[in-house]
Write a protein that holds these residues in place. Structure first.
Motif, PDB file in Angstrom:
ATOM      1  N   THR A 144       0.815  -1.211   0.000  1.00 44.67           N
ATOM      2  CA  THR A 144       0.000   0.000   0.000  1.00 44.67           C
ATOM      3  C   THR A 144       0.851   1.264   0.000  1.00 44.67           C
ATOM      4  O   THR A 144       1.918   1.312   0.626  1.00 44.67           O
ATOM      5  N   GLN A 145       0.360   2.273  -0.682  1.00 47.21           N
ATOM      6  CA  GLN A 145       0.908   3.631  -0.626  1.00 47.21           C
ATOM      7  C   GLN A 145      -0.125   4.595  -0.052  1.00 47.21           C
ATOM      8  O   GLN A 145       0.106   5.804  -0.028  1.00 47.21           O
ATOM      9  N   ARG A 185      -6.282   2.246   1.428  1.00 50.87           N
ATOM     10  CA  ARG A 185      -7.310   2.682   0.471  1.00 50.87           C
ATOM     11  C   ARG A 185      -7.092   2.114  -0.929  1.00 50.87           C
ATOM     12  O   ARG A 185      -8.056   1.944  -1.677  1.00 50.87           O
ATOM     13  N   ASP A 186      -5.851   1.818  -1.291  1.00 48.86           N
ATOM     14  CA  ASP A 186      -5.563   1.293  -2.626  1.00 48.86           C
ATOM     15  C   ASP A 186      -5.642  -0.229  -2.674  1.00 48.86           C
ATOM     16  O   ASP A 186      -5.195  -0.857  -3.624  1.00 48.86           O
ATOM     17  N   TRP A 280      -1.474  10.610   3.853  1.00 51.94           N
ATOM     18  CA  TRP A 280      -1.425   9.219   4.291  1.00 51.94           C
ATOM     19  C   TRP A 280      -0.484   9.054   5.473  1.00 51.94           C
ATOM     20  O   TRP A 280       0.279   9.963   5.809  1.00 51.94           O
ATOM     21  N   MET A 281      -0.527   7.877   6.084  1.00 55.64           N
ATOM     22  CA  MET A 281       0.400   7.549   7.154  1.00 55.64           C
ATOM     23  C   MET A 281       1.677   6.956   6.557  1.00 55.64           C
ATOM     24  O   MET A 281       1.626   6.198   5.580  1.00 55.64           O
ATOM     25  N   HIS A 282       2.808   7.303   7.194  1.00 53.48           N
ATOM     26  CA  HIS A 282       4.105   6.810   6.747  1.00 53.48           C
ATOM     27  C   HIS A 282       4.922   6.382   7.953  1.00 53.48           C
ATOM     28  O   HIS A 282       4.663   6.826   9.080  1.00 53.48           O
ATOM     29  N   VAL A 302       5.308   1.920  11.540  1.00 52.78           N
ATOM     30  CA  VAL A 302       6.649   1.408  11.239  1.00 52.78           C
ATOM     31  C   VAL A 302       6.656   0.709   9.882  1.00 52.78           C
ATOM     32  O   VAL A 302       5.629   0.203   9.421  1.00 52.78           O
ATOM     33  N   SER A 303       7.809   0.665   9.282  1.00 53.34           N
ATOM     34  CA  SER A 303       7.982  -0.027   8.010  1.00 53.34           C
ATOM     35  C   SER A 303       8.217  -1.512   8.241  1.00 53.34           C
ATOM     36  O   SER A 303       8.907  -1.903   9.179  1.00 53.34           O
ATOM     37  N   VAL A 304       7.629  -2.330   7.399  1.00 56.49           N
ATOM     38  CA  VAL A 304       7.867  -3.786   7.464  1.00 56.49           C
ATOM     39  C   VAL A 304       8.218  -4.313   6.074  1.00 56.49           C
ATOM     40  O   VAL A 304       7.934  -3.685   5.074  1.00 56.49           O
TER      41      VAL A 304
END
Length: 304
Positions: A144-145, A185-186, A280-282, A302-304
């Motif tokens: 997702t972006q 959302r995407d 968006w959230m990042h 957090v990034s995964v």
């Protein structure tokens, strides 16, 4: 009562249910032992035990509040709060498009209908979506972006309900919590929302359940959500289109609601998809969802 599921940071033991009082967490089961009474050690167990268990707990609190029995109370600062129901027995019931202003912003940005729905829009989030206070919302950029937020009032069911009248529905409520209905959302698929809303960590919940007796009017609570300290959403549950009794009766008309089931009642405007420009959230963001009289639910991304 403010009921929490917690772990004592000084002990390696399973999560337990407690009551927040005077900056302490009082262990429900250990307090019950003081009266030679069997009170449950888990939130689902306490809900299953019914009103008699809550009445006993209230009596014990009134008896011991001036001096908690040794070993029953821990400073709130010395515990880790988990989601009040860390692993629901079945999917959370989500309600879409339940605030007029959110319907308007969704029709502009998410290609939904402009008109209010004739009946509640019900979807679900698996138990694996649930995380607690300060747990991380996972952002997988390969999937997702467009990771979005939605502050919501959560309703926890206390009694089995099937085919009930709307006028009787509030008697089936155990209490209320805060939910952040995270959405990619995407990731919507031909109108189906479960992959968008059902990924791991997409249902932060907490910090507590406030029992229904302490919130006599759940349709007059301020809702808000901040991203990195900036207000994104601010509204009142009075603006719900389908009120809580209607939501409970509608779901229970065809699906049995059981003790511990959770309904996320919908979100007001201010979601990232509805903003201009969209936001968006990042990874690195901190999201705080708040419902009046319940508390604030904080989660980093957090990034995964």
């Amino acid at each position: 009562m403010q009921l929490v599921t917690y772990q004592d940071l000084a002990r390696e033991e399973a999560a337990r249910v407690g009551v927040v009082l005077d900056e302490h967490v009082v262990d429900v089961a250990l307090l019950g032992l003081q009266a030679n009474a069997g009170l449950p050690s888990t939130m689902l167990g306490l809900i299953d035990a019914g009103p008699a268990a809550l009445d006993l707990l209230r009596d014990l609190i009134a008896t011991h509040r001036e001096r908690w029995p040794v070993g029953t109370a821990t400073w709130l600062s010395n515990v880790r709060l988990l989601a009040p129901i860390p692993r629901p027995r079945k999917n959370i019931f989500g309600i879409g498009l339940n605030y007029v202003d959110h319907v308007a912003e969704s029709s502009r940005s998410l290609d939904t209908e402009k008109e209010m729905p004739a009946k509640p829009v019900v979807f679900s989030k698996p138990p694996t979506t649930v995380i607690g206070p300060n747990d991380a919302i996972e952002h997988n950029s390969k999937i997702t972006q467009q990771l979005d937020w939605e502050v919501e009032l959560g309703v926890v069911i206390g009694r089995t309900a099937k085919g009930i009248a709307e006028a009787d529905a509030m008697a089936y409520v155990f209490g209320y919590t805060v939910i952040n209905d995270i959405s990619a959302r995407d990731n919507r698929r031909a109108g189906q929302w479960i992959f968008s809303k059902g990924q791991d960590t997409y249902c932060p919940m907490g910090p507590c359940i406030v029992t229904a007796d302490e919130i006599p009017d759940p349709h007059n609570l301020e809702l808000s959500l901040t991203k990195n300290g900036h207000i994104m959403q601010q509204a009142n549950t009075a603006l719900m289109y389908f009120k809580i009794p209607a939501l409970i009766a509608d779901i229970a008309s065809a699906i049995t609601l059981e003790p511990g089931d959770i309904i996320a009642t919908g979100t007001p405007s201010g979601v990232g998809a509805g903003r201009t420009p969209q936001e968006w959230m990042h990874p690195g963001d901190v999201i705080e969802a708040c419902v009046e009289r319940i508390g604030t639910l904080r989660n980093p991304v957090v990034s995964v």
